[in-house]
Design an enzyme around this catalytic site. Structure first.
Site, PDB file in Angstrom:
ATOM      1  CG  ASP A   1      -2.092   0.966   1.547  1.00 38.36           C
ATOM      2  OD1 ASP A   1      -1.732   1.384   0.269  1.00 38.36           O
ATOM      3  OD2 ASP A   1      -2.868   1.174   2.077  1.00 38.36           O
ATOM      4  CG  MET A   2       1.941   2.885  -3.542  1.00 35.83           C
ATOM      5  SD  MET A   2       3.579   2.890  -3.812  1.00 35.83           S
ATOM      6  CE  MET A   2       4.164   4.281  -3.010  1.00 35.83           C
TER       7      MET A   2
ATOM      8  CG  ASP B   1      -3.446   3.737  -3.316  1.00 33.52           C
ATOM      9  OD1 ASP B   1      -4.162   2.865  -3.483  1.00 33.52           O
ATOM     10  OD2 ASP B   1      -3.051   4.744  -1.953  1.00 33.52           O
ATOM     11  CD  GLU B   2      -5.818  -1.086  -1.463  1.00 36.68           C
ATOM     12  OE1 GLU B   2      -5.295  -1.870  -0.990  1.00 36.68           O
ATOM     13  OE2 GLU B   2      -6.468  -0.028  -1.447  1.00 36.68           O
TER      14      GLU B   2
END
Length: 386
Positions: A6-7, A99-100
């Site tokens: 996860d960013m 983003d994940e």
């Protein structure tokens, strides 16, 4: 073993990476009087700002925050880069959002060592490539891997080995289990359940009687069980773009201008995917939150922004609005592979539009998407800035 990446504060972090002057400052992605924060930097979170928070509240909590409109094309570009490099670690990747993602890393220890070492290598590669940080969780099942990635944010690495699952669930707040929401949590609280493992104080039948199928899922997750597996990306069936307007409007010129920029966005997605679409869909949501859609199926599939825009505009003209519009969007579906037709069957006008889009793609790839725009779109952008 399943890894969840996860960013960290992705949109805000991209802005800070691209503009060093924003580093260390409270950055909030979102503008407009009715919008919500898409995300915010950790500096803004220190003031209580959170994702999905109305911007008026975010401004009250963090009046000196830096509010930015966001650059979705840039976030998508970085996302594609990140997902490409993750294939260095495993071919089995499931994209959960921009983003994940999940990776099945079973059997990768011979290449990268134990999960903790692999996670550090992955964080290093993301940082070296994009100048961004991420948090990683590893566990035997998907839902625990996702929970673990959030356990020590930002820049966190949390590994839950098989023998650590039971102790972890004994300290995990039951509200962290996916599926435990506003309806389920009050019941659990009335029963005195605070931690996930306490769900097992009651039988599976007890939970099924009260929560149905969700009760069986809750009972299984309290044991650390999850049948879900990492599923590689399935083919997309549609592309779309939509915008909630800063102010409700029935101005057809303004609505057409939104359709213009959205059509270009959707067409660009189609060309990257290597497909053409046959069905164009217009979506409208009114100020009273009622919605309507209109669709048209073309004789031949397209990836042309001009044809998508023209079709969406005709669909808009066919609508008797009667009410102020709050949201407008356009989508393309019913894909076909991007194969050229016989030269003598091709529409010369469509061929020219395709070449124009390809030329604009080439310029955007080399110099950035802001370097070339249609005159109509530039006029629209000036109006929306004003």
């Amino acid at each position: 073993m399943i890894l969840h990446l996860d960013m960290d504060a992705f949109f805000a972090s991209v802005e800070q990476a691209d503009n060093p002057e924003l580093r260390g400052k409270p950055v909030i992605i979102g503008t407009g009087s009715r919008a919500v924060a898409s995300t915010c930097s950790y500096e803004a979170r220190a003031f209580g700002v959170r994702s999905a928070m109305p911007l008026y509240k975010a401004r009250r909590l963090c009046p000196h925050g830096i509010f930015l409109p966001g650059r979705m094309h840039r976030y998508k570009e970085i996302s594609r880069t990140i997902f490409k490099l993750l294939h260095e670690f495993s071919p089995i990747i499931e994209k959960a959002s921009i983003d994940e993602c999940y990776l099945d890393i079973t059997g990768t220890s011979r290449l990268f060592g134990p999960p903790a070492r692999l996670a550090r290598l992955m964080q290093q590669r993301v940082w070296e490539t994009c100048n961004l940080t991420c948090s990683i969780g590893v566990a035997p099942v998907k839902f625990l891997a996702k929970i673990a990635s959030d356990w020590h944010k930002p820049r966190g690495i949390t590994i839950i080995e098989t023998e650590q699952v039971a102790p972890f669930l004994a300290q995990l707040p039951v509200s962290k289990i996916p599926g435990v929401g506003r309806k389920t949590l009050p019941l659990l609280q009335r029963l005195g359940i605070v931690y996930a493992s306490q769900v097992l104080d009651f039988s599976k039948q007890f939970w099924e009687d009260r929560l149905g199928k969700q009760g069986a899922v809750l009972y299984a997750r309290a044991q650390g069980k999850d049948p879900g597996r990492v599923v590689t990306q399935t083919a997309r069936k549609s592309c779309s773009a939509e915008n909630t307007l800063a102010e409700d409007t029935s101005d057809p010129h303004l609505l057409r201008s939104w359709l213009l920029t959205q059509s270009r966005d959707v067409a660009s997605q189609l060309r990257r995917m290597g497909v053409r679409g046959r069905t164009i869909t217009l979506k409208i949501k009114f100020a009273d939150f009622t919605a309507m859609t209109r669709s048209k199926t073309l004789a031949a599939p397209t990836r042309s922004s001009g044809i998508i825009f023209e079709t969406a505009s005709l669909l808009l003209e066919s609508c008797s609005l009667g009410k102020q519009v709050r949201l407008i969007g356009v989508g393309v579906s019913q894909f076909a592979e991007n194969t050229p037709g016989l030269p003598f069957l091709q529409d010369p006008r469509k061929a020219k539009l395709d070449k124009l889009d390809e030329a604009m793609d080439a310029i955007a790839k080399r110099f950035g998407e802001s370097m070339v725009q249609s005159a109509s779109l530039l006029t629209f952008q000036e109006r929306t800035r004003d």
